[in-house]
Design a protein around this motif. Structure first.
Motif, PDB file in Angstrom:
ATOM      1  N   LEU A   1       0.834  -1.199   0.000  1.00 24.63           N
ATOM      2  CA  LEU A   1       0.000   0.000   0.000  1.00 24.63           C
ATOM      3  C   LEU A   1       0.872   1.255   0.000  1.00 24.63           C
ATOM      4  N   GLN A   2       1.909   1.265   0.803  1.00 21.32           N
ATOM      5  CA  GLN A   2       2.802   2.426   0.842  1.00 21.32           C
ATOM      6  C   GLN A   2       3.510   2.626  -0.496  1.00 21.32           C
ATOM      7  N   GLU A   3       3.861   1.535  -1.157  1.00 19.91           N
ATOM      8  CA  GLU A   3       4.476   1.633  -2.482  1.00 19.91           C
ATOM      9  C   GLU A   3       3.488   2.217  -3.489  1.00 19.91           C
ATOM     10  N   ALA A   4       2.230   1.787  -3.420  1.00 22.81           N
ATOM     11  CA  ALA A   4       1.201   2.313  -4.315  1.00 22.81           C
ATOM     12  C   ALA A   4       0.962   3.796  -4.058  1.00 22.81           C
ATOM     13  N   VAL A   5       0.931   4.182  -2.789  1.00 21.27           N
ATOM     14  CA  VAL A   5       0.746   5.588  -2.433  1.00 21.27           C
ATOM     15  C   VAL A   5       1.898   6.428  -2.982  1.00 21.27           C
ATOM     16  N   ALA A   6       3.126   5.962  -2.803  1.00 14.77           N
ATOM     17  CA  ALA A   6       4.293   6.705  -3.287  1.00 14.77           C
ATOM     18  C   ALA A   6       4.246   6.842  -4.809  1.00 14.77           C
ATOM     19  N   TYR A   7       3.843   5.782  -5.512  1.00 16.12           N
ATOM     20  CA  TYR A   7       3.765   5.808  -6.969  1.00 16.12           C
ATOM     21  C   TYR A   7       2.712   6.813  -7.431  1.00 16.12           C
ATOM     22  N   LEU A   8       1.533   6.745  -6.814  1.00 13.34           N
ATOM     23  CA  LEU A   8       0.452   7.664  -7.178  1.00 13.34           C
ATOM     24  C   LEU A   8       0.826   9.100  -6.845  1.00 13.34           C
ATOM     25  N   ASP A   9       1.438   9.310  -5.690  1.00 17.72           N
ATOM     26  CA  ASP A   9       1.854  10.651  -5.295  1.00 17.72           C
ATOM     27  C   ASP A   9       2.836  11.220  -6.323  1.00 17.72           C
ATOM     28  N   ALA A  10       3.790  10.416  -6.761  1.00 13.57           N
ATOM     29  CA  ALA A  10       4.763  10.876  -7.755  1.00 13.57           C
ATOM     30  C   ALA A  10       4.076  11.234  -9.077  1.00 13.57           C
ATOM     31  N   LYS A  11       3.141  10.396  -9.505  1.00 13.23           N
ATOM     32  CA  LYS A  11       2.416  10.665 -10.758  1.00 13.23           C
ATOM     33  C   LYS A  11       1.619  11.957 -10.653  1.00 13.23           C
ATOM     34  N   MET A  12       0.876  12.112  -9.540  1.00 13.70           N
ATOM     35  CA  MET A  12       0.039  13.293  -9.384  1.00 13.70           C
ATOM     36  C   MET A  12       0.875  14.561  -9.235  1.00 13.70           C
ATOM     37  N   CYS A  13       1.975  14.482  -8.502  1.00 10.12           N
ATOM     38  CA  CYS A  13       2.844  15.650  -8.340  1.00 10.12           C
ATOM     39  C   CYS A  13       3.474  16.052  -9.668  1.00 10.12           C
ATOM     40  N   ALA A  14       3.847  15.068 -10.491  1.00 11.63           N
ATOM     41  CA  ALA A  14       4.430  15.374 -11.804  1.00 11.63           C
ATOM     42  C   ALA A  14       3.416  16.100 -12.687  1.00 11.63           C
ATOM     43  N   ILE A  15       2.168  15.659 -12.644  1.00 16.67           N
ATOM     44  CA  ILE A  15       1.115  16.312 -13.434  1.00 16.67           C
ATOM     45  C   ILE A  15       0.881  17.726 -12.910  1.00 16.67           C
ATOM     46  N   ARG A  16       0.800  17.868 -11.599  1.00 10.29           N
ATOM     47  CA  ARG A  16       0.599  19.188 -10.984  1.00 10.29           C
ATOM     48  C   ARG A  16       1.762  20.120 -11.334  1.00 10.29           C
ATOM     49  N   ASP A  17       2.986  19.611 -11.214  1.00  9.64           N
ATOM     50  CA  ASP A  17       4.169  20.438 -11.442  1.00  9.64           C
ATOM     51  C   ASP A  17       4.337  20.843 -12.908  1.00  9.64           C
ATOM     52  N   ALA A  18       3.746  20.063 -13.809  1.00  7.00           N
ATOM     53  CA  ALA A  18       3.788  20.433 -15.227  1.00  7.00           C
ATOM     54  C   ALA A  18       2.963  21.687 -15.476  1.00  7.00           C
ATOM     55  N   GLY A  19       2.024  21.969 -14.560  1.00 11.92           N
ATOM     56  CA  GLY A  19       1.267  23.212 -14.607  1.00 11.92           C
ATOM     57  C   GLY A  19       0.185  23.296 -15.655  1.00 11.92           C
TER      58      GLY A  19
END
Length: 103
Positions: free
Chosen positions: A25-43
């Motif tokens: 679960l923690q691995e899935a959370v980290a993966y999703l967090d990275a994906k969502m942050c990358a999308i957010r940071d792309a602006g």
């Protein structure tokens, strides 16, 4: 059931999982967090709901690519793939054990 406190894009969530599945679960959370942050940071997108949908679509596309009808894993679930990989590791460990004595 075990409760874990996690953070996705800075937002806290309390999630439940079966005992022994905390790492997954923690691995899935980290993966999703990275994906969502990358999308957010792309602006290019505003709003957490839109970012979550785009991340979900990306992760779904990745999953479906692994289940391609032409692929060698097309008829297997992810759990079956993990078991197959574990069996390969065991086979390799058994085959390489005698080699360790040479060094």
């Amino acid at each position: 059931m075990i409760q874990l406190d996690v953070s996705i894009m800075g937002q806290s969530y309390k999630l439940a999982c079966k005992e022994g599945e905390e790492g997954a679960l923690q691995e899935a959370v980290a993966y999703l967090d990275a994906k969502m942050c990358a999308i957010r940071d792309a602006g290019k997108l505003k709003g957490n709901d839109r970012i979550a949908v785009m991340a979900a679509l990306g992760v779904t596309a990745e999953l479906l690519a692994t289940k391609s009808p032409e692929g060698p894993l097309s008829d297997m679930t992810m759990s079956e793939v993990k078991h197959k990989i574990a069996a390969m590791h065991d086979t390799l460990d058994a085959a390489l054990a005698p080699q360790e004595k040479l060094f």
